[in-house]
Motif scaffolding. Structure first.
Motif, short mmCIF file in Angstrom:
data_model
loop_
_atom_site.label_atom_id
_atom_site.label_comp_id
_atom_site.label_asym_id
_atom_site.label_seq_id
_atom_site.Cartn_x
_atom_site.Cartn_y
_atom_site.Cartn_z
N GLY A 105 18.54 60.43 -39.37
CA GLY A 105 17.61 59.60 -40.11
C GLY A 105 16.45 60.40 -40.70
O GLY A 105 16.10 61.48 -40.22
N GLU A 106 15.86 59.84 -41.74
CA GLU A 106 14.80 60.56 -42.47
C GLU A 106 13.57 60.81 -41.62
O GLU A 106 12.95 61.88 -41.70
CB GLU A 106 14.43 59.79 -43.74
N ASP A 107 13.16 59.84 -40.81
CA ASP A 107 11.94 60.01 -40.02
C ASP A 107 12.10 61.15 -39.01
O ASP A 107 11.22 62.01 -38.89
CB ASP A 107 11.59 58.71 -39.30
N ALA A 108 13.20 61.15 -38.26
CA ALA A 108 13.42 62.21 -37.28
C ALA A 108 13.58 63.56 -37.97
O ALA A 108 13.07 64.59 -37.48
CB ALA A 108 14.65 61.90 -36.43
N PHE A 109 14.25 63.57 -39.10
CA PHE A 109 14.43 64.82 -39.83
C PHE A 109 13.08 65.37 -40.29
O PHE A 109 12.81 66.57 -40.18
CB PHE A 109 15.36 64.62 -41.02
N GLY A 110 12.21 64.50 -40.80
CA GLY A 110 10.89 64.94 -41.23
C GLY A 110 10.08 65.52 -40.08
O GLY A 110 9.39 66.53 -40.24
N ARG A 111 10.15 64.88 -38.90
CA ARG A 111 9.44 65.42 -37.73
C ARG A 111 10.00 66.78 -37.33
O ARG A 111 9.24 67.69 -36.96
CB ARG A 111 9.56 64.45 -36.55
N GLN A 141 7.96 80.74 -47.86
CA GLN A 141 6.77 81.17 -47.13
C GLN A 141 6.74 80.50 -45.75
O GLN A 141 6.28 81.11 -44.77
CB GLN A 141 5.51 80.86 -47.93
N TRP A 142 7.23 79.28 -45.65
CA TRP A 142 7.39 78.60 -44.36
C TRP A 142 8.69 79.04 -43.68
O TRP A 142 8.69 79.40 -42.50
CB TRP A 142 7.42 77.09 -44.55
N GLN A 197 2.88 68.43 -48.15
CA GLN A 197 3.22 67.04 -47.86
C GLN A 197 4.56 66.94 -47.12
O GLN A 197 4.77 66.03 -46.32
CB GLN A 197 3.28 66.22 -49.15
N GLN A 198 5.44 67.90 -47.38
CA GLN A 198 6.76 67.86 -46.74
C GLN A 198 6.74 68.45 -45.33
O GLN A 198 7.33 67.88 -44.41
CB GLN A 198 7.79 68.65 -47.59
N VAL A 199 6.07 69.58 -45.15
CA VAL A 199 6.23 70.32 -43.88
C VAL A 199 4.92 70.72 -43.21
O VAL A 199 4.95 71.32 -42.13
CB VAL A 199 7.11 71.58 -44.10
N GLY A 200 3.78 70.44 -43.82
CA GLY A 200 2.53 70.78 -43.15
C GLY A 200 1.80 71.92 -43.82
O GLY A 200 2.21 72.43 -44.87
N PRO A 201 0.69 72.35 -43.24
CA PRO A 201 -0.20 73.32 -43.89
C PRO A 201 0.49 74.62 -44.28
O PRO A 201 1.35 75.13 -43.54
CB PRO A 201 -1.28 73.56 -42.84
#
Length: 547
Positions: A414-420, A321-322, A264-268
């Motif tokens: 910002g949180e959105d850009a950081f998440g991307r 692992q990521w 959910q945080q970083v992808g598969p």
């Protein structure tokens, strides 16, 4: 007999030519790829494509294993000699492309001289018959109560098998482990075959993704292999002491949920399988070996460790692992990308599931940050490790000190850009290596503005910059010059991972409560410094200072 004479003359000429070539070669010497922290680690002139490792274990973990290492590589220049990183084993023979080759040692390199030079851009095969020493005092094999496990970080794969022992050169691995039939052998990747012959069994495993040598793992012991399903049908398999199978189940069953949270945080999830290897060994560390993380049994069996703390350790290793395994550091100066991210997700998981404040932890890290930088250098420009004491590279500045950089970055963009950024980072560089410059460039692109000044201050400054959004935060000035090794003053063992002093307002737990390991209290999860740890790799566990 003119025909025979011509043949004899040709043979003598070839022998003379070989002697002349050998005489004109410079003396063998250790080589490296120029890593500023480990100058003699890795070797130039080739790119390893595959490792095929055969180990024969006869049931006594105090004796060397018989081993055969087969390497397939692509040359990047014409090679008259080939250097491999290898020490702490006996080499019996070497072949290059099926022909016997001369070999010697120089420093901690195995130096191979084939009969003929290997051309540039050529596929070559190297086979080394050798022993693999189980004396793991400086890393490599770890002796467990029922067999062996492996712990190669940062530079100890060369103590187990000949290799290009630097994370910049990742390759695919095949493992064949022959052991007494009463034991179980497990390695990175997925099982390919099992064959029984008399009193022994041979287990074969293969990785589906490239892997750095430091992340190789082989376990041999009286083990139970526990299978379950993770997200999207991912095979999850844990390797535990057979006698502890039921006792450890409450911890093992948490892994699928932690995998879902990380996705959910970083992808598969980036690999073909995952699981925990819980070993009966007092190592003083946990280690993120690819697809099969090494843990001490005592972490899960001692009642002194709160459940939230153990959960955080598990997530720290899973996050690797990521960050570190799928995306590996191009140089060891990029280590902050591994440990900063693993610490970041460890802390965020503790906040979400155990109400341990991320902001409070980061504020305490900020308080110590100048001291950490003075002791070991800034996050992306660490001081070199002390000679013969590579663990000294793993200082507090690469754990909470680097998670602090990520916190500042999230505050800045910002949180959105950081998440991307986080999701794009692991997607773009999956199965590869990357640098600090790659990360900062991607961050600027996603933020839509040049972040060079921000990153120069936060990653390379000797003093901690002001925290965006928290102008009142202060970092205490260093009281005195700290030792560059990063070891805490008075640390009784060079194998223990250092930490700073307890945070103001936080009661330090009693170190004597658990021999060899500081016990985290409810508000003091700082337990990385564990006196009595072996001189081997490094604890990759919670490093937070404050609730």
């Amino acid at each position: 007999m003119p025909f025979t004479s011509r043949r004899l003359r040709a043979a003598l000429l070839a022998a003379a030519s070989a002697t002349l070539v050998a005489a004109t070669l410079p003396p063998p010497e250790p080589l490296g790829i120029g890593d500023p922290l480990f100058p003699y680690l890795g070797n130039p002139g080739y790119d390893v494509l595959t490792y095929d490792l055969d180990f024969t274990y006869r049931g006594d973990n105090t004796k060397p294993l018989d081993a055969v290492t087969r390497i397939s590589a692509l040359t990047t220049q014409r090679l008259r000699r080939i250097n491999l990183d290898f020490t702490q084993g006996t080499v019996r023979s070497v072949e290059v492309d099926g022909a016997p080759a001369e070999f010697t040692t120089a420093g901690e390199d195995l130096v191979i001289t084939p009969d003929e030079a290997v051309d540039e851009d050529a596929r070559t095969w190297i086979t080394v018959h050798h022993t693999s020493d189980t004396d793991g005092r400086e890393g490599g094999w770890v002796r467990t109560t029922d067999g062996l496990a492996m712990a190669n970080q940062a530079d100890a794969a060369r103590r187990v098998f000949p290799s290009n022992d630097h994370p910049a050169d990742k390759a695919y691995f095949t493992f064949r482990i022959t052991a007494p039939a009463r034991l179980t052998a497990v390695a990175n990747g997925l099982p390919e075959a099992t064959s029984r012959r008399g009193a022994t069994t041979t287990w074969t495993y293969r990785t589906r993704h490239p892997m750095a040598t430091e992340l190789a793992q082989v376990s041999i012991g009286d083990s139970a292999v526990v299978h379950r399903e993770g997200p999207h049908g991912l095979p999850v398999r844990d390797v535990v002491p057979a006698a502890d199978r039921e006792r450890l189940e409450p911890w093992l069953k948490k892994t699928p949920g932690q995998l879902r949270w990380m996705e959910q945080q970083v992808g598969p999830y980036p690999f073909e399988t995952y699981g925990m290897l819980i070993a009966g060994a007092d190592t003083g560390f946990e280690l993120e070996t690819q697809t099969l993380t090494l843990f001490e049994r005592s972490l899960f069996t001692r009642p002194e460790y709160p459940a939230w703390y153990v959960d955080a350790v598990m997530v720290h290793e899973l996050a690797h692992q990521w960050f570190g395994n799928s995306v590996s550091p191009r140089t060891w100066s990029d280590l902050w990308l591994n440990e900063g991210h693993a610490t970041w997700y460890e802390a965020r998981y503790a906040q979400e599931f155990a109400k341990k404040s991320l902001e409070s932890r980061m504020r305490n890290a900020y308080l110590r940050s100048d001291t950490w930088r003075a002791a070991g250098g800034p996050p992306a420009a660490p001081e070199p490790p002390t000679s013969g004491h590579q663990i000294s590279l793993f200082r507090p500045v690469v754990y909470d000190g680097s998670a602090l950089v990520l916190y500042a970055l999230r505050q800045e963009i910002g949180e959105d850009a950081f998440g991307r950024l986080e999701r794009d980072w692991v997607r773009i560089h999956q199965d590869g290596t990357a640098t600090t410059a790659d990360f900062t460039s991607l961050a600027s692109r996603i933020a839509g503005r040049d972040l060079s000044a921000f990153f120069t201050a936060w990653l390379y400054g000797r003093r901690t910059p002001p925290m965006p959004g928290h102008p009142d935060w202060r970092s205490e000035p260093p009281k005195a010059q700290q030792p560059s090794s990063g070891a805490s003053p008075g640390a009784p063992s060079p194998g223990a991972q250092p930490t700073g002093a307890p945070s103001p307002g936080v009661t330090a737990p009693t170190a004597s409560a658990v021999p060899g390991r500081t016990v985290p209290g409810d508000t003091a999860p700082d337990a990385r410094h564990r006196p009595g740890a072996v001189t081997a790799p490094f604890l990759m566990g919670p490093s937070g200072n404050g609730a």
